[in-house]
Design a protein around this motif. Structure first.
Motif, PDB file in Angstrom:
ATOM      1  N   THR A   1       0.871  -1.268   0.209  1.00 54.37           N
ATOM      2  CA  THR A   1       0.120  -0.038   0.131  1.00 54.37           C
ATOM      3  C   THR A   1       1.061   1.236  -0.192  1.00 54.37           C
ATOM      4  O   THR A   1       1.824   1.427   0.513  1.00 54.37           O
ATOM      5  N   THR A   2       0.357   2.251  -0.829  1.00 57.10           N
ATOM      6  CA  THR A   2       1.101   3.424  -0.805  1.00 57.10           C
ATOM      7  C   THR A   2       0.045   4.721  -0.556  1.00 57.10           C
ATOM      8  O   THR A   2      -1.012   4.509  -0.736  1.00 57.10           O
ATOM      9  N   HIS A   3       0.710   5.867  -0.711  1.00 58.43           N
ATOM     10  CA  HIS A   3      -0.171   6.999  -0.223  1.00 58.43           C
ATOM     11  C   HIS A   3      -0.917   7.240  -1.717  1.00 58.43           C
ATOM     12  O   HIS A   3      -1.925   7.740  -1.651  1.00 58.43           O
ATOM     13  N   GLY A   4      -0.788   6.532  -2.774  1.00 58.89           N
ATOM     14  CA  GLY A   4      -1.378   6.655  -3.939  1.00 58.89           C
ATOM     15  C   GLY A   4      -2.210   5.540  -4.347  1.00 58.89           C
ATOM     16  O   GLY A   4      -2.811   5.429  -5.323  1.00 58.89           O
ATOM     17  N   SER A   5      -2.345   4.815  -3.246  1.00 58.43           N
ATOM     18  CA  SER A   5      -3.398   3.397  -3.790  1.00 58.43           C
ATOM     19  C   SER A   5      -4.771   3.825  -3.887  1.00 58.43           C
ATOM     20  O   SER A   5      -5.114   5.048  -3.098  1.00 58.43           O
ATOM     21  N   PRO A   6      -5.201   3.439  -5.132  1.00 60.52           N
ATOM     22  CA  PRO A   6      -6.624   3.806  -5.538  1.00 60.52           C
ATOM     23  C   PRO A   6      -7.723   3.871  -4.408  1.00 60.52           C
ATOM     24  O   PRO A   6      -7.895   2.869  -3.707  1.00 60.52           O
TER      25      PRO A   6
ATOM     26  N   GLN B   1      -7.994   4.683  -1.411  1.00 60.09           N
ATOM     27  CA  GLN B   1      -7.500   4.366  -0.075  1.00 60.09           C
ATOM     28  C   GLN B   1      -7.681   2.858   0.284  1.00 60.09           C
ATOM     29  O   GLN B   1      -7.986   2.627   1.433  1.00 60.09           O
TER      30      GLN B   1
END
Length: 137
Positions: free
Chosen positions: A44-49, A51
């Motif tokens: 998971t990243t800050h840009g994961s679709p 949230q």
């Protein structure tokens, strides 16, 4: 076909020789496993679709095989040697389907628990930890 009768499933122990000969363990009443599982890795990243957490597959685990047996010391006490052995031994789970599906595993015996109730048969539970990837044929 709606299902297959489990009667006749066998757990076989290899003799460690070459070519290896497998012998079915006697008096088995239930076989469970191997219980395959897999770890997940959080990517998971800050840009994961939207949230939503994201994962990829990680390491796989062959799980355990557990046997319930009508305990017969004359037939089962030789397995204590498997418990004492640190190296994995070859075993097979042979299913009674039309193709005689066989799961070949390397495993270490991790448990041998006999019981002797006053009002029932001698019984034991044997547990084997799978080492590496099972082979299904």
């Amino acid at each position: 076909m709606a299902g297959i009768d489990g009667f006749g499933t066998q757990f076989k122990r290899g003799d460690g020789a070459g070519p290896e000969v497998f012998t079915a363990l006697a008096n088995i009443t239930n076989i469970s496993g191997p219980g395959l599982s897999r770890e997940t890795i959080d990517v998971t990243t800050h840009g994961s679709p939207d949230q939503w957490m994201e994962f990829i597959g990680g390491l796989k685990d062959g799980g355990e095989v557990s046997l319930d047996v009508n305990y017969d010391p004359a037939n089962h006490d030789s397995l204590i040697g498997d418990f004492d052995d640190d190296a994995p031994r070859n075993y097979q789970v042979v299913f009674p389907d039309d193709d005689t599906t066989t799961w070949a595993i390397k495993a270490v015996m991790t448990g041998f628990e006999p019981e002797a109730p006053y009002d029932d048969k001698l019984a034991a539970t044997l547990t084997f930890k799978v080492s590496g990837k099972p082979t299904i044929s």
